[in-house]
Design a protein around this motif. Structure first.
Motif, PDB file in Angstrom:
ATOM      1  N   ASN A 189       0.812  -1.224   0.000  1.00  0.00           N
ATOM      2  CA  ASN A 189       0.000   0.000   0.000  1.00  0.00           C
ATOM      3  C   ASN A 189       0.838   1.264   0.000  1.00  0.00           C
ATOM      4  O   ASN A 189       0.817   2.042   0.942  1.00  0.00           O
ATOM      5  CB  ASN A 189      -0.875   0.033   1.261  1.00  0.00           C
ATOM      6  CG  ASN A 189      -2.055  -0.899   1.159  1.00  0.00           C
ATOM      7  OD1 ASN A 189      -2.716  -0.966   0.123  1.00  0.00           O
ATOM      8  ND2 ASN A 189      -2.333  -1.614   2.237  1.00  0.00           N
ATOM      9  N   ASP A 228      -6.502  -4.469  -2.862  1.00  0.00           N
ATOM     10  CA  ASP A 228      -7.481  -4.251  -1.797  1.00  0.00           C
ATOM     11  C   ASP A 228      -8.198  -5.540  -1.414  1.00  0.00           C
ATOM     12  O   ASP A 228      -8.823  -6.192  -2.254  1.00  0.00           O
ATOM     13  CB  ASP A 228      -8.516  -3.208  -2.257  1.00  0.00           C
ATOM     14  CG  ASP A 228      -9.451  -2.794  -1.121  1.00  0.00           C
ATOM     15  OD1 ASP A 228      -9.193  -3.165   0.040  1.00  0.00           O
ATOM     16  OD2 ASP A 228     -10.441  -2.087  -1.417  1.00  0.00           O
ATOM     17  N   ARG A 229      -8.088  -5.900  -0.173  1.00  0.00           N
ATOM     18  CA  ARG A 229      -8.906  -6.937   0.447  1.00  0.00           C
ATOM     19  C   ARG A 229      -8.630  -6.906   1.944  1.00  0.00           C
ATOM     20  O   ARG A 229      -7.464  -7.063   2.356  1.00  0.00           O
ATOM     21  CB  ARG A 229      -8.594  -8.326  -0.119  1.00  0.00           C
ATOM     22  CG  ARG A 229      -9.631  -9.340   0.306  1.00  0.00           C
ATOM     23  CD  ARG A 229      -9.596 -10.600  -0.530  1.00  0.00           C
ATOM     24  NE  ARG A 229     -10.957 -11.083  -0.711  1.00  0.00           N
ATOM     25  CZ  ARG A 229     -11.272 -12.248  -1.269  1.00  0.00           C
ATOM     26  NH1 ARG A 229     -10.343 -13.041  -1.719  1.00  0.00           N
ATOM     27  NH2 ARG A 229     -12.528 -12.613  -1.382  1.00  0.00           N
ATOM     28  N   LYS A 293      -7.964   4.611  -2.931  1.00  0.00           N
ATOM     29  CA  LYS A 293      -7.942   3.541  -1.929  1.00  0.00           C
ATOM     30  C   LYS A 293      -7.104   3.938  -0.714  1.00  0.00           C
ATOM     31  O   LYS A 293      -7.513   3.741   0.431  1.00  0.00           O
ATOM     32  CB  LYS A 293      -7.418   2.272  -2.603  1.00  0.00           C
ATOM     33  CG  LYS A 293      -7.657   1.020  -1.805  1.00  0.00           C
ATOM     34  CD  LYS A 293      -6.411   0.563  -1.133  1.00  0.00           C
ATOM     35  CE  LYS A 293      -6.654  -0.534  -0.146  1.00  0.00           C
ATOM     36  NZ  LYS A 293      -5.416  -1.057   0.399  1.00  0.00           N
ATOM     37  N   ASN A 298      -7.652   3.300   3.475  1.00  0.00           N
ATOM     38  CA  ASN A 298      -6.560   3.204   4.454  1.00  0.00           C
ATOM     39  C   ASN A 298      -6.520   4.416   5.383  1.00  0.00           C
ATOM     40  O   ASN A 298      -6.209   4.279   6.569  1.00  0.00           O
ATOM     41  CB  ASN A 298      -5.214   3.009   3.748  1.00  0.00           C
ATOM     42  CG  ASN A 298      -5.151   1.692   2.963  1.00  0.00           C
ATOM     43  OD1 ASN A 298      -5.077   1.695   1.750  1.00  0.00           O
ATOM     44  ND2 ASN A 298      -5.192   0.571   3.650  1.00  0.00           N
ATOM     45  N   HIS A 301      -9.148   3.904   7.914  1.00  0.00           N
ATOM     46  CA  HIS A 301      -8.678   2.798   8.759  1.00  0.00           C
ATOM     47  C   HIS A 301      -7.735   3.323   9.840  1.00  0.00           C
ATOM     48  O   HIS A 301      -7.838   2.949  11.005  1.00  0.00           O
ATOM     49  CB  HIS A 301      -7.890   1.799   7.901  1.00  0.00           C
ATOM     50  CG  HIS A 301      -8.558   0.468   7.753  1.00  0.00           C
ATOM     51  ND1 HIS A 301      -8.011  -0.528   7.005  1.00  0.00           N
ATOM     52  CD2 HIS A 301      -9.700  -0.045   8.256  1.00  0.00           C
ATOM     53  CE1 HIS A 301      -8.793  -1.588   7.039  1.00  0.00           C
ATOM     54  NE2 HIS A 301      -9.827  -1.317   7.797  1.00  0.00           N
ATOM     55  N   HIS A 366     -11.071  -7.777  12.583  1.00  0.00           N
ATOM     56  CA  HIS A 366      -9.852  -7.105  12.127  1.00  0.00           C
ATOM     57  C   HIS A 366      -9.323  -6.254  13.278  1.00  0.00           C
ATOM     58  O   HIS A 366      -9.937  -5.266  13.670  1.00  0.00           O
ATOM     59  CB  HIS A 366     -10.191  -6.235  10.911  1.00  0.00           C
ATOM     60  CG  HIS A 366      -9.005  -5.788  10.137  1.00  0.00           C
ATOM     61  ND1 HIS A 366      -9.071  -4.870   9.124  1.00  0.00           N
ATOM     62  CD2 HIS A 366      -7.705  -6.138  10.224  1.00  0.00           C
ATOM     63  CE1 HIS A 366      -7.863  -4.676   8.618  1.00  0.00           C
ATOM     64  NE2 HIS A 366      -7.027  -5.433   9.266  1.00  0.00           N
ATOM     65  N   LYS A 378       2.822   4.787   7.250  1.00  0.00           N
ATOM     66  CA  LYS A 378       1.493   4.816   6.641  1.00  0.00           C
ATOM     67  C   LYS A 378       0.910   6.224   6.515  1.00  0.00           C
ATOM     68  O   LYS A 378       0.188   6.517   5.563  1.00  0.00           O
ATOM     69  CB  LYS A 378       0.537   3.952   7.473  1.00  0.00           C
ATOM     70  CG  LYS A 378       0.884   2.466   7.458  1.00  0.00           C
ATOM     71  CD  LYS A 378      -0.013   1.661   8.404  1.00  0.00           C
ATOM     72  CE  LYS A 378       0.251   0.154   8.266  1.00  0.00           C
ATOM     73  NZ  LYS A 378      -0.506  -0.642   9.240  1.00  0.00           N
ATOM     74  N   ARG A 382      -1.593   8.168   3.452  1.00  0.00           N
ATOM     75  CA  ARG A 382      -2.983   8.019   3.879  1.00  0.00           C
ATOM     76  C   ARG A 382      -3.601   9.338   4.339  1.00  0.00           C
ATOM     77  O   ARG A 382      -4.768   9.606   4.083  1.00  0.00           O
ATOM     78  CB  ARG A 382      -3.061   7.019   5.039  1.00  0.00           C
ATOM     79  CG  ARG A 382      -2.644   5.630   4.643  1.00  0.00           C
ATOM     80  CD  ARG A 382      -2.709   4.675   5.820  1.00  0.00           C
ATOM     81  NE  ARG A 382      -2.348   3.339   5.378  1.00  0.00           N
ATOM     82  CZ  ARG A 382      -2.733   2.226   5.971  1.00  0.00           C
ATOM     83  NH1 ARG A 382      -3.486   2.277   7.044  1.00  0.00           N
ATOM     84  NH2 ARG A 382      -2.373   1.053   5.496  1.00  0.00           N
TER      85      ARG A 382
HETATM   86  C1  CS2 Z   1      -4.825  -1.714   6.788  1.00  0.00           C
HETATM   87  C2  CS2 Z   1      -4.673  -2.434   5.466  1.00  0.00           C
HETATM   88  O1  CS2 Z   1      -3.217  -2.753   8.171  1.00  0.00           O
HETATM   89  C3  CS2 Z   1      -3.563  -1.708   7.615  1.00  0.00           C
HETATM   90  O2  CS2 Z   1      -2.938  -0.664   7.772  1.00  0.00           O
HETATM   91  O3  CS2 Z   1      -5.275  -0.418   6.553  1.00  0.00           O
HETATM   92  O4  CS2 Z   1      -3.950  -3.603   5.577  1.00  0.00           O
HETATM   93  C4  CS2 Z   1      -6.029  -2.705   4.802  1.00  0.00           C
HETATM   94  O5  CS2 Z   1      -6.775  -3.641   5.547  1.00  0.00           O
HETATM   95  C5  CS2 Z   1      -5.868  -3.205   3.390  1.00  0.00           C
HETATM   96  O6  CS2 Z   1      -5.107  -2.277   2.669  1.00  0.00           O
HETATM   97  C6  CS2 Z   1      -7.229  -3.421   2.731  1.00  0.00           C
HETATM   98  O7  CS2 Z   1      -7.070  -3.654   1.388  1.00  0.00           O
END
Ligand code: CS2
Length: 498
Positions: A189, A228-229, A293, A298, A301, A366, A378, A382
């Motif tokens: 990513n 992406d998953r 994405k 992310n 997230h 998760h 990250k 992001r």
């Molecule tokens: C998450 C990603 O761990 C992380 O930082 O944001 O691994 C996320 O689950 C994947 O990019 C989804 O495709």
């Protein structure tokens, strides 16, 4: 006692479990994959399995386990077979994946690792090694010579252990033997992930051998990808569920969401599997998909991870059940969407709605801690890049400032109830040094962390309005606690969606 999953035990599978629609042993390998973690097994290996079933070809995968040899010991006795469990709201579906041929543990078997990289049949080397493994200084656009793997591999280039060292030595051996190079396919990513890896690779090679670097520059294709998953780290429960669904013991089972997406630049001079027949989108320019994405999925997230953990939540689905936090996730998605180029042809409102549903999936456990890891690797793509875009275009900054403040609050290593957490970040020491002595002084914390070399874009870090916004949010978090601030922030939000 149940049997172990293997080609011989496939016949015992119940009819509800899908098995490979190809005969794995009939296909040779054409791909070497570095980093055989859960994400690879839930994503690229699944697309490759479907492409083998649709169009055949010698495209099975030889995995290289870079860190622990465990996955080699789990998968090899199963001849590479494993269970993919897709978990949605209406239940779990199991499918056996047959695209991995074997896994080599790099530390145990360095000769086999280099032999796979330099084998004539290897036409693609793909990677999912996490952002921090590359050893590329993104701010300076060159390798980071102080990165432990880079430093070790530059001093012993023929016995490489790290990503750049392995790729470079594999390519050197191929050139020496008169073989064409492999295509390098980065599946992490990172923004412009192919371009970035190409830059790192040519710079790494130039420090050893200028002619090799020039050959890589001229001959090696590094297409960019968007992957992406949502894939949680597998647990004992994953293996137990696999056994319930299949009747077989599988030590390498993975669970994931039903959704998957893969967008790739179509530059494969030595060929590739028929991934388009497995649903891959091929395009000339991945960047708009990648930005969408990284900034929307992310980015929100990361917001959820830092704010959610400090509110006492454990999983993404719990954070989404917290109405105030879910409201802030929605706000973040809207703010991130305003920074994007609409040309990508995807309705960003629908994309945001789908993300809210995917995050809320009650069947996927998760861990927020998994997402919170490696924040300094990250945050730039992001949160900080879209924040800079918002700043320069007069768009709302507050959602990004709030997310950054939540990260800074998390960096202090203690929760509102006084319990401590370890900061898992390659720059954990520098973070601790930057906040040492700041106590509960929001301004000092913001100043200290904003000055970490190469992390914040200078224009953003120096902007008084941005600094103040981060400081205000952080100060509230420190004084009132995260849960109260999340509630107040959500209550102050203007009504309306994207
Ligand atoms: C998450 C990603 O761990 C992380 O930082 O944001 O691994 C996320 O689950 C994947 O990019 C989804 O495709």
């Amino acid at each position: 006692m149940s049997d172990r999953l293997s080609p011989a035990s496939l016949a015992q599978l119940p009819a509800s479990v899908a098995r490979p629609r190809h005969v794995p042993a009939r296909h040779g390998a054409g791909i070497v994959h570095l980093g055989v973690g859960a994400f690879h097994r839930a994503h690229q290996a699944v697309y490759t399995d479907a492409a083998l079933a649709a169009a055949g070809g010698d495209w099975r995968i030889d995995g290289i386990a870079l860190r622990s040899p465990r996955i080699a010991d789990e998968l090899n006795p199963q001849e590479g077979l494993y269970t993919l469990i897709e978990r949605g709201e209406d239940g779990a579906a199991a499918r056996i994946i047959g695209s991995i041929r074997r896994v080599i543990a790099a530390a145990r078997d360095p000769d086999a690792t280099l032999a796979a990289l330099s084998a004539p049949e290897t036409r693609i080397v793909s990677l999912t090694v996490t952002e921090k493994a590359y050893g590329i200084d993104r701010a300076r656009g060159c390798v980071d010579p102080n990165h432990p793997a880079v430093a070790a591999d530059l001093s012993r280039p023929h016995r490489p252990k790290g990503v750049l060292g392995l790729l470079c030595e594999g390519l050197r051996l191929r050139r020496e033997r008169g073989l064409p190079p492999f295509t390098v396919l980065c599946c992490d990513n990172l923004p412009d992930n192919g371009g970035l890896l190409r830059l790192g690779l040519t710079d790494f090679a130039a420090r050893l051998d200028r002619a090799l670097s020039a050959w890589i520059e001229a001959e090696v294709a590094c297409p960019s990808t968007m992957v992406d998953r949502i894939t949680p780290a597998p647990t004992g429960e994953t293996r137990a569920l696999a056994q319930t669904l299949t009747g077989l013991v599988d030590l390498a089972a993975v669970e994931t969401e039903p959704f998957a997406q893969w967008v790739i630049e179509d530059r494969f001079p030595s060929g590739r599997p028929a991934w388009e027949q497995a649903g891959v989108i091929f395009t000339a320019d991945v960047r708009p998909f990648e930005a969408m994405k990284l900034r929307m999925l992310n980015g929100s997230h990361s917001l959820m991870a830092y704010a959610g953990l400090l509110c006492g939540h454990r999983h993404v689905r719990d954070a989404m059940r917290d109405a105030a936090l879910a409201g802030l996730v929605r706000r973040h998605l809207a703010a991130a969407a305003t920074t994007l180029d609409p040309a990508v042809g995807i309705d960003l409102g629908h994309y945001a709605d789908a993300l809210m549903r995917r995050f809320a999936n009650p069947a996927i456990a998760h861990e927020l801690a998994q997402i919170a890891m490696d924040g300094t690797e990250k945050l730039p793509q992001r949160i900080l890049e879209p924040a800079l875009h918002a700043l320069t275009h007069g768009q709302p900054l507050r959602p990004f400032a709030f997310a950054v403040a939540a990260w800074m609050r998390y960096c202090l290593g203690r929760r509102d109830d006084g319990t401590h957490h370890d900061l898992q970040d390659p720059r954990a020491e520098a973070i601790a040094a930057a906040t040492r002595g700041a106590g509960g002084d929001a301004r000092a914390i913001v100043r200290g962390l904003s000055a970490l070399p190469g992390l914040f874009p200078a224009r953003l870090a120096q902007d008084a309005g941005w600094q103040q916004a981060v400081e205000d949010s952080l100060s509230g978090m420190l004084k009132q606690g995260m849960a109260a601030v999340v509630r107040a922030e959500a209550a102050a939000m203007p009504a309306g969606g994207l």
